[in-house]
Design an enzyme around this catalytic site. Sequence first.
Site, PDB file in Angstrom:
ATOM      1  N   LEU A 156      -6.364   5.723  -8.264  1.00 45.04           N
ATOM      2  CA  LEU A 156      -4.911   5.631  -8.309  1.00 45.04           C
ATOM      3  C   LEU A 156      -4.479   4.692  -7.199  1.00 45.04           C
ATOM      4  CD1 LEU A 156      -3.768   9.383  -8.723  1.00 45.04           C
ATOM      5  CD2 LEU A 156      -3.809   7.624 -10.500  1.00 45.04           C
ATOM      6  N   ASP A 157      -3.409   3.949  -7.431  1.00 47.79           N
ATOM      7  CA  ASP A 157      -2.865   3.118  -6.366  1.00 47.79           C
ATOM      8  C   ASP A 157      -2.477   3.997  -5.180  1.00 47.79           C
ATOM      9  OD1 ASP A 157      -3.117   0.948  -8.026  1.00 47.79           O
ATOM     10  OD2 ASP A 157      -1.010   0.913  -8.628  1.00 47.79           O
ATOM     11  N   ARG A 158      -2.489   3.402  -4.006  1.00 53.00           N
ATOM     12  CA  ARG A 158      -2.194   4.153  -2.782  1.00 53.00           C
ATOM     13  C   ARG A 158      -0.856   4.893  -2.858  1.00 53.00           C
ATOM     14  NH1 ARG A 158      -2.345   1.689   3.406  1.00 53.00           N
ATOM     15  NH2 ARG A 158      -1.876   3.659   4.474  1.00 53.00           N
ATOM     16  N   ARG A 258       2.807  -0.514 -14.020  1.00 52.11           N
ATOM     17  CA  ARG A 258       3.831  -1.223 -13.249  1.00 52.11           C
ATOM     18  C   ARG A 258       4.141  -2.597 -13.861  1.00 52.11           C
ATOM     19  NH1 ARG A 258       1.132  -0.524  -7.379  1.00 52.11           N
ATOM     20  NH2 ARG A 258       3.006  -1.604  -6.635  1.00 52.11           N
TER      21      ARG A 258
END
Length: 329
Positions: A156-158, A258
């Site tokens: 997962l993105d930060r 996104r």
Amino acid sequence: MTDLFHPDKADKPPVNKPGNGVSFVEVTDAHAGQRIDNFLLRHLKGVPKSKIYRIVRKGEVRVNKGRVKAEYKLCEGDVIRVPPVRVAEEKARQGVSESLHQLLTSSILFEDDRLMVINKPSGLAVHGGSGINQGLIEALRVMRPELRFLELVHRLDRDTSGCIMIAKKRSMLRYLHEQLRTGKVDKRYLALVAGRWPNRRKIVTAALLKNTLRSGERMVNVSPEGKKSTTEFAIVERYPQATLVEAKPITGRTHQIRVHALHVGCPLLGDDKYGDQQACQNFKKKGLKRLFLHAASLRVPMPEDEKDLNVSAALSPELQSVLDNLPTE
């Protein structure tokens, strides 16, 4: 037939620890299917990656007495010849603060002897690197020193919060990677996007291309030269100037949700990389201080005729309060 989930299988092969002489490693079922370069990177901790690839390329590493390429996938029973390599002393592991320890412990959504699912907090990287000393996986390894194997199943993105899987056995890691590759894992995200999401836009199929800027920042954009990417979207709630959507990624590209939302004209709120700056500023005044993207649920088919694993993670209080304070249409 080999039992991939036999409880007595070790997750580490018997090894002669590298030292001044040659060592030999016999591959067990736990490491079958792993690339030789990835195996060596873990086995020879402290040795630079360039050195690993050099000794493989020069034939100093042998499998069953023969030369192999870096992409060779190990088989159970293979015997790996590891040449004498100077191994740097392993740095002492960074400790885990009491607050992070408590946060991660309370964030465990599911755990058995093969798998752990955690509601990852926003702001915590999944692994260290690029100036980050400690990520989720490093912290868990410190917290659970008794676990001989602990690896991220996916990422997962930060700034993204929510469900993330960590394998406690290599056999489970291989199994889940296959389920992800074949699209059998159902992942659902909640995202708050700027503007009014079009009623008819339920599927976005736009190829995505990764680029790295001179600054080293990684960006993704829609491009016919990119990789095929598909995301399903469903409207959950409409608000003035925003829409809460559920996103189901069919493919698993970097920053996919996104960039696909941006492609539709409704970028995610709180997104400092792909978002609309004015919209983000407006919602910051409404209390949104982070990216509004949350991995809300996972449905995973389990092996050996077990029931599917269904796990969900509630929105954090900070995200829920933003929604609670928005008037609906």
